[in-house]
Write an enzyme that holds these catalytic residues in place. Structure first.
Site: not given
Ligand code: AMP
Length: 396
Positions: A8, A90, A179, A240, A383
């Site tokens: 990632n 990713r 996601h 956010r 993930e």
């Protein structure tokens, strides 16, 4: 037996997990942070709880990857680079083009590069990571796993904005979500735990981490999702804002002398959400600790909960029912009180959690109380495991 690594890459970070395959044994994980910023933090966990930590001057991603691979050898996690036969990256934006993970050949790499307008901060970093690994491990299979692919199944009615249609036709301006890799993993685990085919289930999955979103899964596919064109939309997050009326942005920009939209978007991404409301912290643990004494911390948590409950309600209505509610990611896996309070608010759906079963963190478990007509599950997401499984699938 080979080894596969899930990567990632962010603009100044490189996170990884190394697995032995096909046993899926986690061999090592870690991160290099502050790449190119003068003093980079390196952390590699391995073996039986062992940890390597250092602070070095790492100038770019090429150097970070070279250092990582050298360290994997010197720490005796691997003997040779070439033991790593698969690299899975990713990638944040796959647009409408990538409906599944892909092997990165020249054509796919060009396509990924062309999608940078959809994720201007992330996509260039993802591409850097892909290119750097290809240079050092040219013989390993290289795959890209997109955050958005799982959501390419959204029906038109859920991905279109109520804007002039031509913006979609000309610019592909629509909801893409995020996601997706987490939802793919968690939805399949939920079906396994419930002993039913995923296609027969209506699920609402709450991925509540620093970045947080909610997904409605119906007929085995993503049906609606709370993030939008970018990850700033949906529920309140650590930093956010989630959904806001665009007119309030124009008003604030005028009043505060913010003269360009990039700066406002930066505020929405980095200075809003829990930190913006509470002024205390972006971390839910600290917000929870502060809430008894501090009104704004209390409010931040209440707003977070409200948006979660609001989205669950609308997704149950859109799907015409729900079989299971699933909690995952940092807050979902660890905040016992938040899980209890969210589910208490949903008792009219037939959702009931057993407080004793719920008294747990980060462990896969059915939390449902006796007689609950809708199941509540806790499923830690993984993930990276999904990414290395994709490597095996695409190797064939
Ligand atoms: P993630 O992005 O999935 O790694 O989630 C990170 C977030 O999980 C942190 O910022 C915390 O807000 C939250 N978190 C972790 N542990 C707890 C906990 N025990 N209680 C509440 N929130 C937690």
């Amino acid at each position: 037996m080979g080894k596969s690594i899930a990567i990632n890459a962010g603009s100044s970070t490189l996170k990884f997990k190394l697995f032995e395959m096909p046993s899926e044994k986690l061999l090592s994980m870690g991160a290099i942070e502050r790449i190119g910023l003068g003093s980079s933090d390196v952390e590699i966990k391995y073996g039986d709880g062992e940890k390597y930590k250092d602070n070095l001057d790492i100038k770019d991603h090429d150097e970070a990857i070279k250092l990582l691979l050298d360290k994997l050898i010197s720490l005796k996690i691997i003997n040779d680079f070439h033991e790593i036969t698969g690299v899975g990256h990713r990638v944040v934006a796959g647009g409408e083009f990538f409906t599944d993970s892909v092997v990165v050949d020249d054509e796919n790499l060009k396509k990924i590069e062309s999608l940078k307008e959809f994720a201007p901060l992330h996509e260039p970093a993802n591409v850097l990571g892909i290119k750097a690994f290809k240079k050092i491990l040219p013989d390993a299979i290289s795959i890209a796993v997109f955050d958005t692919s799982f959501h390419t199944s959204l029906p038109e009615v859920n991905y279109m904005y109520s804007l002039p249609y031509e913006y979609y036709e000309k610019y592909k301006a629509r909801k893409y979500g995020a996601h997706g890799t987490s939802y793919r993993y968690v939805s399949q685990r939920a079906a396994d735990m419930l002993g039913k085919p995923l296609e027969d289930l209506k699920l609402v999955i709450l991925h509540l981490g620093a970045g947080a979103s909610i997904d409605a899964v119906k007929d085995g596919k993503s049906f609606d999702t709370s993030m939008g064109f970018s990850p700033v939309a949906g529920i309140t997050m650590a930093t956010r804002s989630g959904d806001v009326d665009p007119s309030v942005l124009q008003y604030v920009m005028e009043k505060d002398g913010i003269d360009n939209m990039d700066d406002m978007i930066d505020i929405l991404n980095h200075k809003s959400g829990l930190i913006g409301i509470s002024g205390v912290s972006a971390d839910m643990r600290e917000v929870e600790e502060a809430q008894t004494e501090n009104h704004r911390a209390h409010l931040a948590r209440d707003i977070f909960m409200n948006r979660v409950v609001r989205y669950i309600g609308s997704y149950v209505a859109e799907m015409g029912g729900i079989d299971a509610l699933v909690f995952t990611a940092g807050i979902g896996e660890n905040s016992i009180t938040l899980r209890q309070e969210v589910t208490d608010k949903l008792s009219y759906f037939g959702i009931k959690v057993d407080p004793e079963k719920n008294d747990i963190r980060g462990v896969e478990r059915d939390l449902s109380a006796e007689g609950s007509t809708v199941k509540t599950l806790l499923i830690p997401t993984d993930e990276e495991l999904m990414i290395v499984r994709d490597i095996e699938r695409l190797r064939k």
